[in-house]
Scaffold this motif. Structure first.
Motif, PDB file in Angstrom:
ATOM      1  N   GLY A 297       3.086   5.619  -1.876  1.00  0.00           N
ATOM      2  CA  GLY A 297       1.741   5.199  -2.269  1.00  0.00           C
ATOM      3  C   GLY A 297       0.774   5.188  -1.104  1.00  0.00           C
ATOM      4  O   GLY A 297      -0.409   5.545  -1.238  1.00  0.00           O
ATOM      5  N   LEU A 298       1.257   4.808   0.065  1.00  0.00           N
ATOM      6  CA  LEU A 298       0.430   4.812   1.276  1.00  0.00           C
ATOM      7  C   LEU A 298      -0.019   6.236   1.603  1.00  0.00           C
ATOM      8  O   LEU A 298      -1.208   6.495   1.870  1.00  0.00           O
ATOM      9  CB  LEU A 298       1.247   4.223   2.426  1.00  0.00           C
ATOM     10  N   VAL A 299       0.931   7.170   1.563  1.00  0.00           N
ATOM     11  CA  VAL A 299       0.627   8.574   1.866  1.00  0.00           C
ATOM     12  C   VAL A 299      -0.332   9.156   0.836  1.00  0.00           C
ATOM     13  O   VAL A 299      -1.283   9.874   1.181  1.00  0.00           O
ATOM     14  CB  VAL A 299       1.931   9.390   1.942  1.00  0.00           C
ATOM     15  N   GLN A 300      -0.121   8.854  -0.435  1.00  0.00           N
ATOM     16  CA  GLN A 300      -1.013   9.362  -1.474  1.00  0.00           C
ATOM     17  C   GLN A 300      -2.451   8.917  -1.231  1.00  0.00           C
ATOM     18  O   GLN A 300      -3.388   9.709  -1.357  1.00  0.00           O
ATOM     19  CB  GLN A 300      -0.540   8.880  -2.844  1.00  0.00           C
ATOM     20  N   ARG A 301      -2.640   7.665  -0.894  1.00  0.00           N
ATOM     21  CA  ARG A 301      -4.003   7.167  -0.657  1.00  0.00           C
ATOM     22  C   ARG A 301      -4.609   7.795   0.587  1.00  0.00           C
ATOM     23  O   ARG A 301      -5.799   8.134   0.604  1.00  0.00           O
ATOM     24  CB  ARG A 301      -3.979   5.637  -0.544  1.00  0.00           C
ATOM     25  N   TRP A 302      -3.821   7.977   1.619  1.00  0.00           N
ATOM     26  CA  TRP A 302      -4.326   8.592   2.846  1.00  0.00           C
ATOM     27  C   TRP A 302      -4.791  10.020   2.566  1.00  0.00           C
ATOM     28  O   TRP A 302      -5.824  10.462   3.084  1.00  0.00           O
ATOM     29  CB  TRP A 302      -3.241   8.569   3.911  1.00  0.00           C
ATOM     30  N   LEU A 303      -4.049  10.757   1.742  1.00  0.00           N
ATOM     31  CA  LEU A 303      -4.387  12.152   1.454  1.00  0.00           C
ATOM     32  C   LEU A 303      -5.624  12.295   0.588  1.00  0.00           C
ATOM     33  O   LEU A 303      -6.225  13.378   0.533  1.00  0.00           O
ATOM     34  CB  LEU A 303      -3.202  12.840   0.766  1.00  0.00           C
TER      35      LEU A 303
ATOM     36  N   LEU B 294       0.850  -5.588   3.474  1.00  0.00           N
ATOM     37  CA  LEU B 294       0.083  -4.382   3.138  1.00  0.00           C
ATOM     38  C   LEU B 294       0.881  -3.494   2.190  1.00  0.00           C
ATOM     39  O   LEU B 294       0.364  -3.040   1.164  1.00  0.00           O
ATOM     40  CB  LEU B 294      -0.266  -3.621   4.416  1.00  0.00           C
ATOM     41  N   LEU B 295       2.140  -3.224   2.521  1.00  0.00           N
ATOM     42  CA  LEU B 295       2.954  -2.350   1.685  1.00  0.00           C
ATOM     43  C   LEU B 295       3.171  -2.938   0.295  1.00  0.00           C
ATOM     44  O   LEU B 295       3.210  -2.208  -0.694  1.00  0.00           O
ATOM     45  CB  LEU B 295       4.297  -2.075   2.364  1.00  0.00           C
ATOM     46  N   ARG B 296       3.302  -4.244   0.209  1.00  0.00           N
ATOM     47  CA  ARG B 296       3.486  -4.873  -1.099  1.00  0.00           C
ATOM     48  C   ARG B 296       2.262  -4.698  -1.989  1.00  0.00           C
ATOM     49  O   ARG B 296       2.375  -4.745  -3.218  1.00  0.00           O
ATOM     50  CB  ARG B 296       3.791  -6.362  -0.916  1.00  0.00           C
ATOM     51  N   SER B 297       1.119  -4.469  -1.386  1.00  0.00           N
ATOM     52  CA  SER B 297      -0.117  -4.308  -2.167  1.00  0.00           C
ATOM     53  C   SER B 297      -0.390  -2.864  -2.546  1.00  0.00           C
ATOM     54  O   SER B 297      -1.389  -2.574  -3.209  1.00  0.00           O
ATOM     55  CB  SER B 297      -1.306  -4.867  -1.378  1.00  0.00           C
ATOM     56  N   VAL B 298       0.480  -1.951  -2.123  1.00  0.00           N
ATOM     57  CA  VAL B 298       0.267  -0.520  -2.360  1.00  0.00           C
ATOM     58  C   VAL B 298       1.298  -0.013  -3.359  1.00  0.00           C
ATOM     59  O   VAL B 298       2.485   0.087  -3.052  1.00  0.00           O
ATOM     60  CB  VAL B 298       0.364   0.275  -1.044  1.00  0.00           C
ATOM     61  N   GLU B 299       0.852   0.331  -4.547  1.00  0.00           N
ATOM     62  CA  GLU B 299       1.713   0.933  -5.564  1.00  0.00           C
ATOM     63  C   GLU B 299       1.543   2.452  -5.523  1.00  0.00           C
ATOM     64  O   GLU B 299       0.454   2.958  -5.253  1.00  0.00           O
ATOM     65  CB  GLU B 299       1.338   0.417  -6.955  1.00  0.00           C
ATOM     66  N   PRO B 300       2.617   3.206  -5.798  1.00  0.00           N
ATOM     67  CA  PRO B 300       2.467   4.670  -5.819  1.00  0.00           C
ATOM     68  C   PRO B 300       1.592   5.116  -6.974  1.00  0.00           C
ATOM     69  O   PRO B 300       1.603   4.518  -8.050  1.00  0.00           O
ATOM     70  CB  PRO B 300       3.908   5.173  -5.976  1.00  0.00           C
ATOM     71  N   ARG B 301       0.814   6.159  -6.759  1.00  0.00           N
ATOM     72  CA  ARG B 301       0.038   6.757  -7.835  1.00  0.00           C
ATOM     73  C   ARG B 301       0.994   7.370  -8.858  1.00  0.00           C
ATOM     74  O   ARG B 301       2.075   7.849  -8.501  1.00  0.00           O
ATOM     75  CB  ARG B 301      -0.885   7.837  -7.290  1.00  0.00           C
TER      76      ARG B 301
END
Length: 295
Positions: A98-104, A152-159
């Motif tokens: 999810g972190l990578v998806q948002r960054w991209l 931070l990671l707990r607040s990020v769900e994968p798209r």
């Protein structure tokens, strides 16, 4: 999972440093010929059951004292594993995806990168604390930053879109543009595979324009490279074939330049030198004979 955060304070003298603990080694610096880590870069590598990733260029809402936007960089590392209960870092895989998806999303007109900056600002709301943590290298400071990264990671769900798609055409190593939706989907799938234990790398490089400038593919690895400056035509490109086509001894990104329809410099000189000798002889003859009277 272990996480590290780099940022700066508003005072100009409070320049960029890691907050609390510092990762060792700073392995992403090995890519300085391919990307400027001060600007948006995403680097991930995995081998031997461990993974590491580095994401830079995440914008904060804070600005320094002369109005320059402040950025965050994240360095994360952990054990490869699945999402089953009891597996190593059981739900970190989905969170990092999810972190990578948002960054991209910065390349596809999405708001994910701004969202990441907002989430980091929520974890580090005090500029005074950022300035303090820049200078601390004790365990308490490192643990404090680690707790913020975990939150931070707990607040990020994968798209939901395409996180488990296959690489383009089944290619193992390939080059593409992050401005193509298909490439982003395939890159995200590759990131997931690395987090689950595949050996390889996933790289977004801001100094690379063509596949011939990409890092070399290591034996046995799967390498996916995205380049924001790459033209969209003719993509994706299989990196292994690029490496085989490159002539031995040629530097990546350099090709021989042959002019079409113009004589080469050496050829021009070959004809110009004799002509110059003849012209000089004519000038000397004229100067020595122009005052000679006729009999």
């Amino acid at each position: 999972m272990r996480g590290y955060v780099m940022s700066r304070g508003r005072p100009r003298k409070a320049d960029y440093r890691f907050l609390g603990a510092v990762p060792d080694p700073m392995w992403w610096l090995d890519y300085r010929d391919h990307t400027d880590p001060n600007y948006p870069s995403l680097l991930m590598r995995a081998s031997g059951g461990k993974w590491q990733t580095y994401l830079s260029g995440i914008p904060s809402q804070r600005r320094d004292e002369v109005g320059t936007p402040i950025r965050f960089s994240l360095a994360l590392e952990g054990k490869c594993g699945g999402n089953a209960p009891g597996a190593p870092d059981d739900d970190v895989t989905d969170r990092v995806v999810g972190l990578v998806q948002r960054w991209l999303e910065q390349y596809t007109d999405g708001a994910g990168l701004t969202e990441l900056g907002r989430l980091l600002d929520e974890q580090f709301p005090s500029d005074d604390e950022v300035v303090e943590l820049r200078l601390r290298r004790d365990r308490e400071a490192g643990d404090r930053v680690q707790d913020r990264v975990t939150a931070l990671l707990r607040s990020v769900e994968p798209r939901p879109d395409g996180a488990k798609a296959l690489e383009p055409d089944g290619r193992k190593s390939w080059f593409d543009s992050p401005r193509r939706a298909e490439a982003v989907t395939a890159f995200t799938a590759h990131v997931r595979a690395l987090l689950l234990g595949s050996d390889g790398r996933a790289l977004v490089l801001n100094l690379v324009q063509g596949a011939e400038e990409a890092p070399s593919v290591e034996p046995g690895e799967a390498l996916a490279v995205l380049a924001p400056e790459a033209p969209r035509r003719g993509l994706p490109v299989p990196l292994g074939e690029v490496a085989r086509r490159r002539p031995p001894g040629k530097r990546a990104g350099r090709t021989s330049r042959i002019s079409v329809g113009r004589p080469r410099r050496r050829t021009v000189l070959l004809f110009a030198l004799p002509a110059g000798v003849v012209l000089a002889g004519l000038v000397i003859w004229y100067l020595t004979h122009r005052h000679t009277s006729t009999p």
